[in-house]
Design an enzyme around this catalytic site. Sequence first.
Site, PDB file in Angstrom:
ATOM      1  N   ARG A 283      31.044 -67.096  43.206  1.00 18.91           N
ATOM      2  CA  ARG A 283      31.445 -68.032  44.257  1.00 18.91           C
ATOM      3  C   ARG A 283      30.229 -68.337  45.137  1.00 18.91           C
ATOM      4  NH1 ARG A 283      35.167 -69.336  41.643  1.00 18.91           N
ATOM      5  NH2 ARG A 283      37.380 -69.265  42.165  1.00 18.91           N
TER       6      ARG A 283
ATOM      7  N   HIS B 153      29.566 -75.447  37.937  1.00 16.20           N
ATOM      8  CA  HIS B 153      30.740 -74.562  37.842  1.00 16.20           C
ATOM      9  C   HIS B 153      31.330 -74.593  36.425  1.00 16.20           C
ATOM     10  CE1 HIS B 153      33.902 -72.457  40.528  1.00 16.20           C
ATOM     11  NE2 HIS B 153      34.119 -72.095  39.269  1.00 16.20           N
TER      12      HIS B 153
END
Length: 311
Positions: free
Chosen positions: A223, A275
Amino acid sequence: MKVLVHIDDAERWQEALAERLPEADIFTSAAPAERRREADYLAAWKPPESLLSEPLALKGIVNLGAGVDALLNNPGLPAGVPIVKLRDAGMAEPIGDYVRYGLLHFQRDFDRYRRQQHVRQWHEHAPVDKADWPVGVLGLGAIGARVAAMIATDGFPVHGWSRSPKSLEGITCHHGDDGLAALLGRVKSLVLLLPDTPATRHIIDAEALARLPEGASLINPGRGTLIDEAALLDALGEGEAEGRLRGALLDAFPAEPLPAASPLWGHPRVWVTPHMAGPTPLGAALDQVAEALRAFAAGEPQATVDPDAGY
Ligand code: GLV
């Protein structure tokens, strides 16, 4: 049982879930409001606040991803509804490959050879054996533990870290603040696979980066909020010459897509990926979702998210 599904491509999930749960009535968030209101369970990835704020009488939520940060941070999330999340669900293997790519990139000097190619320089660097390349993995949940095992099998000495003590075969496990400081001091590459929680936000700050040995590298398929970006840029230094931090391979960012103005895009020793490290294979995810919904309906105990811990 009635299941409301919300995700991009919801019809595909709806169909595939119906095959696994023929007894269930499954519909997407495109269904009329009266129908949505009948839902017993919600299976969703990043549902909008407007959907969560509807008068739904949910008995359970299945998060269609591993990270529950977006869901827990949603102001519309009804309190007290048990949440089950995907655990690994086929994501750990591709994330492990992403990490392997990053480790080899630095350990075999591909970053340096790329820069040398730009100036047509033929120069071989002394190889460093994998056995002399300790790797730190922060986060030993379903994904972190599997990734740690994968790279340990490859021959890298692996140091793992979690908030509470864990014991994993083949991994030197550390925990707590002192354990983190000890780990940081001895790794050549640091891999971040922690959840985004108030306790992990900016865990990689200036102090943590300063503990890493000179020339260490960072790989973040976890993250973006784990890293203090200003401290990261400071540790990297500017330009092609290697700074205190040799380079960073980053897949996750506090704001996604990464804003065009971010200095990370143009940094010569930062690799940005969108991502993509852990795509969720539909089959494995659906098996877990179906299992979670069946367990909810049967009132069977199952591992649920602790909203206070944030994972
Ligand atoms: C993806 O980032 C996930 O949390 O599943």
